[in-house]
Design a protein around this motif. Structure first.
Motif, PDB file in Angstrom:
ATOM      1  N   SER A 185       0.829  -1.199   0.000  1.00  0.00           N
ATOM      2  CA  SER A 185       0.000   0.000   0.000  1.00  0.00           C
ATOM      3  C   SER A 185       0.864   1.251   0.000  1.00  0.00           C
ATOM      4  CB  SER A 185      -0.917   0.001   1.232  1.00  0.00           C
ATOM      5  OG  SER A 185      -1.600   1.233   1.358  1.00  0.00           O
ATOM      6  N   GLY A 186       1.941   1.225   0.793  1.00  0.00           N
ATOM      7  CA  GLY A 186       2.835   2.374   0.881  1.00  0.00           C
ATOM      8  C   GLY A 186       3.508   2.701  -0.433  1.00  0.00           C
ATOM      9  N   VAL A 187       3.910   1.688  -1.175  1.00  0.00           N
ATOM     10  CA  VAL A 187       4.569   1.898  -2.465  1.00  0.00           C
ATOM     11  C   VAL A 187       3.621   2.602  -3.438  1.00  0.00           C
ATOM     12  CG1 VAL A 187       5.481   0.734  -4.509  1.00  0.00           C
ATOM     13  CG2 VAL A 187       6.189  -0.018  -2.223  1.00  0.00           C
ATOM     14  N   ILE A 188       2.380   2.163  -3.491  1.00  0.00           N
ATOM     15  CA  ILE A 188       1.408   2.755  -4.417  1.00  0.00           C
ATOM     16  C   ILE A 188       1.071   4.191  -4.027  1.00  0.00           C
ATOM     17  CG2 ILE A 188      -0.953   2.604  -5.289  1.00  0.00           C
ATOM     18  CD1 ILE A 188      -0.718  -0.439  -5.042  1.00  0.00           C
TER      19      ILE A 188
ATOM     20  N   ALA B 284       3.756   6.906  -4.782  1.00  0.00           N
ATOM     21  CA  ALA B 284       3.692   7.433  -6.146  1.00  0.00           C
ATOM     22  C   ALA B 284       2.586   8.470  -6.280  1.00  0.00           C
ATOM     23  CB  ALA B 284       3.461   6.293  -7.137  1.00  0.00           C
ATOM     24  N   ALA B 285       1.453   8.226  -5.605  1.00  0.00           N
ATOM     25  CA  ALA B 285       0.326   9.151  -5.699  1.00  0.00           C
ATOM     26  C   ALA B 285       0.646  10.505  -5.067  1.00  0.00           C
ATOM     27  CB  ALA B 285      -0.901   8.531  -5.019  1.00  0.00           C
ATOM     28  N   PHE B 286       1.154  10.494  -3.835  1.00  0.00           N
ATOM     29  CA  PHE B 286       1.403  11.745  -3.125  1.00  0.00           C
ATOM     30  C   PHE B 286       2.617  12.492  -3.666  1.00  0.00           C
ATOM     31  CE2 PHE B 286      -0.944   9.463   0.378  1.00  0.00           C
ATOM     32  CZ  PHE B 286      -2.062  10.282   0.315  1.00  0.00           C
ATOM     33  N   ALA B 287       3.623  11.766  -4.144  1.00  0.00           N
ATOM     34  CA  ALA B 287       4.793  12.433  -4.719  1.00  0.00           C
ATOM     35  C   ALA B 287       4.386  13.223  -5.953  1.00  0.00           C
ATOM     36  CB  ALA B 287       5.864  11.408  -5.062  1.00  0.00           C
ATOM     37  N   GLY B 288       3.475  12.663  -6.738  1.00  0.00           N
ATOM     38  CA  GLY B 288       3.010  13.360  -7.928  1.00  0.00           C
ATOM     39  C   GLY B 288       2.188  14.593  -7.620  1.00  0.00           C
ATOM     40  N   ALA B 289       1.624  14.656  -6.390  1.00  0.00           N
ATOM     41  CA  ALA B 289       0.814  15.809  -5.987  1.00  0.00           C
ATOM     42  C   ALA B 289       1.614  16.814  -5.161  1.00  0.00           C
ATOM     43  CB  ALA B 289      -0.396  15.331  -5.178  1.00  0.00           C
ATOM     44  N   HIS B 290       2.932  16.605  -5.039  1.00  0.00           N
ATOM     45  CA  HIS B 290       3.818  17.498  -4.288  1.00  0.00           C
ATOM     46  C   HIS B 290       3.445  17.588  -2.808  1.00  0.00           C
ATOM     47  CE1 HIS B 290       5.554  18.764  -8.088  1.00  0.00           C
ATOM     48  NE2 HIS B 290       4.335  19.017  -8.546  1.00  0.00           N
ATOM     49  N   LEU B 291       2.931  16.510  -2.242  1.00  0.00           N
ATOM     50  CA  LEU B 291       2.631  16.439  -0.809  1.00  0.00           C
ATOM     51  C   LEU B 291       3.771  15.661  -0.151  1.00  0.00           C
ATOM     52  CD1 LEU B 291      -1.199  15.694  -0.888  1.00  0.00           C
ATOM     53  CD2 LEU B 291      -0.096  17.813  -0.182  1.00  0.00           C
ATOM     54  N   SER B 292       4.852  16.377   0.154  1.00  0.00           N
ATOM     55  CA  SER B 292       6.058  15.710   0.642  1.00  0.00           C
ATOM     56  C   SER B 292       5.846  15.009   1.969  1.00  0.00           C
ATOM     57  CB  SER B 292       7.194  16.731   0.781  1.00  0.00           C
ATOM     58  OG  SER B 292       7.494  17.317  -0.465  1.00  0.00           O
ATOM     59  N   GLY B 293       5.042  15.619   2.859  1.00  0.00           N
ATOM     60  CA  GLY B 293       4.787  14.983   4.147  1.00  0.00           C
ATOM     61  C   GLY B 293       4.055  13.673   3.978  1.00  0.00           C
TER      62      GLY B 293
ATOM     63  N   GLN C 292       4.589   7.630   3.476  1.00  0.00           N
ATOM     64  CA  GLN C 292       4.595   6.326   2.820  1.00  0.00           C
ATOM     65  C   GLN C 292       5.989   5.695   2.852  1.00  0.00           C
ATOM     66  OE1 GLN C 292       1.681   5.153   2.335  1.00  0.00           O
ATOM     67  NE2 GLN C 292       0.823   7.175   2.791  1.00  0.00           N
ATOM     68  N   LEU C 293       7.034   6.507   2.814  1.00  0.00           N
ATOM     69  CA  LEU C 293       8.383   5.978   2.977  1.00  0.00           C
ATOM     70  C   LEU C 293       8.538   5.369   4.363  1.00  0.00           C
ATOM     71  CD1 LEU C 293      10.553   8.772   1.304  1.00  0.00           C
ATOM     72  CD2 LEU C 293      10.108   6.468   0.429  1.00  0.00           C
ATOM     73  N   VAL C 294       7.921   6.038   5.352  1.00  0.00           N
ATOM     74  CA  VAL C 294       7.943   5.496   6.714  1.00  0.00           C
ATOM     75  C   VAL C 294       7.154   4.185   6.770  1.00  0.00           C
ATOM     76  CG1 VAL C 294       7.205   5.907   9.090  1.00  0.00           C
ATOM     77  CG2 VAL C 294       8.230   7.751   7.777  1.00  0.00           C
ATOM     78  N   VAL C 295       5.993   4.173   6.110  1.00  0.00           N
ATOM     79  CA  VAL C 295       5.175   2.960   6.067  1.00  0.00           C
ATOM     80  C   VAL C 295       5.997   1.795   5.512  1.00  0.00           C
ATOM     81  CG1 VAL C 295       3.230   1.852   4.893  1.00  0.00           C
ATOM     82  CG2 VAL C 295       2.939   4.114   5.905  1.00  0.00           C
ATOM     83  N   ILE C 296       6.706   2.042   4.428  1.00  0.00           N
ATOM     84  CA  ILE C 296       7.506   0.995   3.795  1.00  0.00           C
ATOM     85  C   ILE C 296       8.620   0.523   4.735  1.00  0.00           C
ATOM     86  CG2 ILE C 296       9.118   0.524   1.903  1.00  0.00           C
ATOM     87  CD1 ILE C 296       7.419   2.550   0.232  1.00  0.00           C
ATOM     88  N   THR C 297       9.330   1.482   5.334  1.00  0.00           N
ATOM     89  CA  THR C 297      10.453   1.145   6.217  1.00  0.00           C
ATOM     90  C   THR C 297       9.987   0.416   7.472  1.00  0.00           C
ATOM     91  OG1 THR C 297      11.685   3.085   5.448  1.00  0.00           O
ATOM     92  CG2 THR C 297      12.401   2.086   7.514  1.00  0.00           C
ATOM     93  N   VAL C 298       8.954   0.952   8.114  1.00  0.00           N
ATOM     94  CA  VAL C 298       8.482   0.354   9.359  1.00  0.00           C
ATOM     95  C   VAL C 298       7.769  -0.961   9.095  1.00  0.00           C
ATOM     96  CG1 VAL C 298       7.105   0.730  11.442  1.00  0.00           C
ATOM     97  CG2 VAL C 298       8.314   2.638  10.410  1.00  0.00           C
ATOM     98  N   ALA C 299       7.197  -1.125   7.904  1.00  0.00           N
ATOM     99  CA  ALA C 299       6.575  -2.405   7.562  1.00  0.00           C
ATOM    100  C   ALA C 299       7.622  -3.521   7.580  1.00  0.00           C
ATOM    101  CB  ALA C 299       5.899  -2.330   6.198  1.00  0.00           C
ATOM    102  N   VAL C 300       8.801  -3.206   7.055  1.00  0.00           N
ATOM    103  CA  VAL C 300       9.893  -4.190   7.084  1.00  0.00           C
ATOM    104  C   VAL C 300      10.313  -4.448   8.538  1.00  0.00           C
ATOM    105  CG1 VAL C 300      12.278  -4.655   6.397  1.00  0.00           C
ATOM    106  CG2 VAL C 300      10.702  -3.549   4.792  1.00  0.00           C
ATOM    107  N   PHE C 301      10.455  -3.367   9.326  1.00  0.00           N
ATOM    108  CA  PHE C 301      10.823  -3.494  10.742  1.00  0.00           C
ATOM    109  C   PHE C 301       9.778  -4.302  11.509  1.00  0.00           C
ATOM    110  CE2 PHE C 301      10.166  -1.599  15.031  1.00  0.00           C
ATOM    111  CZ  PHE C 301      11.350  -2.010  15.627  1.00  0.00           C
ATOM    112  N   GLY C 302       8.504  -3.988  11.283  1.00  0.00           N
ATOM    113  CA  GLY C 302       7.432  -4.691  11.979  1.00  0.00           C
ATOM    114  C   GLY C 302       7.370  -6.158  11.613  1.00  0.00           C
ATOM    115  N   TRP C 303       7.593  -6.436  10.351  1.00  0.00           N
ATOM    116  CA  TRP C 303       7.586  -7.833   9.888  1.00  0.00           C
ATOM    117  C   TRP C 303       8.667  -8.634  10.611  1.00  0.00           C
ATOM    118  CZ3 TRP C 303       7.295  -9.075   3.910  1.00  0.00           C
ATOM    119  CH2 TRP C 303       6.819 -10.379   3.745  1.00  0.00           C
ATOM    120  N   ILE C 304       9.858  -8.032  10.720  1.00  0.00           N
ATOM    121  CA  ILE C 304      10.958  -8.690  11.422  1.00  0.00           C
ATOM    122  C   ILE C 304      10.630  -8.862  12.902  1.00  0.00           C
ATOM    123  CG2 ILE C 304      13.365  -8.438  12.147  1.00  0.00           C
ATOM    124  CD1 ILE C 304      13.861  -6.971   9.478  1.00  0.00           C
TER     125      ILE C 304
END
Length: 218
Positions: A51-54, A57-66, A71-83
């Protein structure tokens, strides 16, 4: 039209709002991830990652950096949480994880980190306007997501409260910036969060005598 343009193209209109493919797909997968989290299934993490990867792409295209940073945090923490959940000594045979309430010291640390992080990120977005069109709400969502997902990875019931606080700002921000499907879905998120909070609250009573996560206090 490249793949990113196709992903961010309009799928249909709903109640006068334009629904984007990326917004819709990412949030549907996010709903599945939240439902899996409510069930304490380890598969919540790969779903959150996808979900974070998709949505990145959506928010980056809308210039919503936060929101993109979220979503970068979602991706990173998803890996951490999985471990973390894979290492959890309290896992049941069905793949679920033992849960607990945070200690008062942990809550103070999470609240302090949320406040300091929001001030720092908000100041950055304000100083560099090109990073975000809504600096303070964006910063709040970004940092709140970090806190919520970290608490979830540690098996803390309190993460549900953090998600409610993030959603309270995320709904109007999404509508204001053209991500109507996110706004509609967050209403469903709210119901699932309350349901999940109740379930984890009850589960925490059953798990109080079991170790929660490897290296975490019981």
């Amino acid at each position: 039209m490249n793949w990113l343009d196709s992903l961010n193209s309009e799928a249909f209109a709903l109640f006068g709002q334009h629904i984007k493919w990326s917004d819709m797909t990412g949030n549907v997968i996010g709903l599945i991830a939240l439902a899996l989290g409510w069930r304490r299934s380890i598969w919540t993490w790969p779903a959150q990652l996808f979900s974070g990867v998709i949505l990145l792409a959506a928010f980056a295209g809308a210039h919503l950096s936060g929101s993109a940073g979220k979503q970068l945090v979602v991706i990173t923490v998803a890996v951490f949480g999985w471990i973390q959940w894979n290492r959890g000594r309290g896992q049941a045979q069905d793949g679920s994880i033992a849960v607990r309430f945070a200690t008062w010291r942990e809550r103070a640390a999470l609240l302090g980190a949320a406040a300091a992080g929001t001030l720092a990120v908000g100041a950055l977005f304000t100083a560099v306007p090109t990073l975000s069109w809504d600096p303070w709400p964006d910063a709040y969502i970004f940092v709140g997501t970090v806190v919520a997902m970290y608490a979830q990875a540690r098996g803390m019931v309190d993460f549900w409260f953090a998600w409610l606080l993030v959603d309270a700002v995320g709904v109007p921000l999404n509508f204001a910036n053209g991500f109507a499907f996110s706004g509609f879905v967050y209403v469903i998120y709210g119901a699932l969060v309350l349901w999940g909070l109740r379930d984890w609250w009850l589960r925490s009573r059953e798990d109080t005598r079991r170790p929660v996560l490897e290296g975490a206090p019981a």
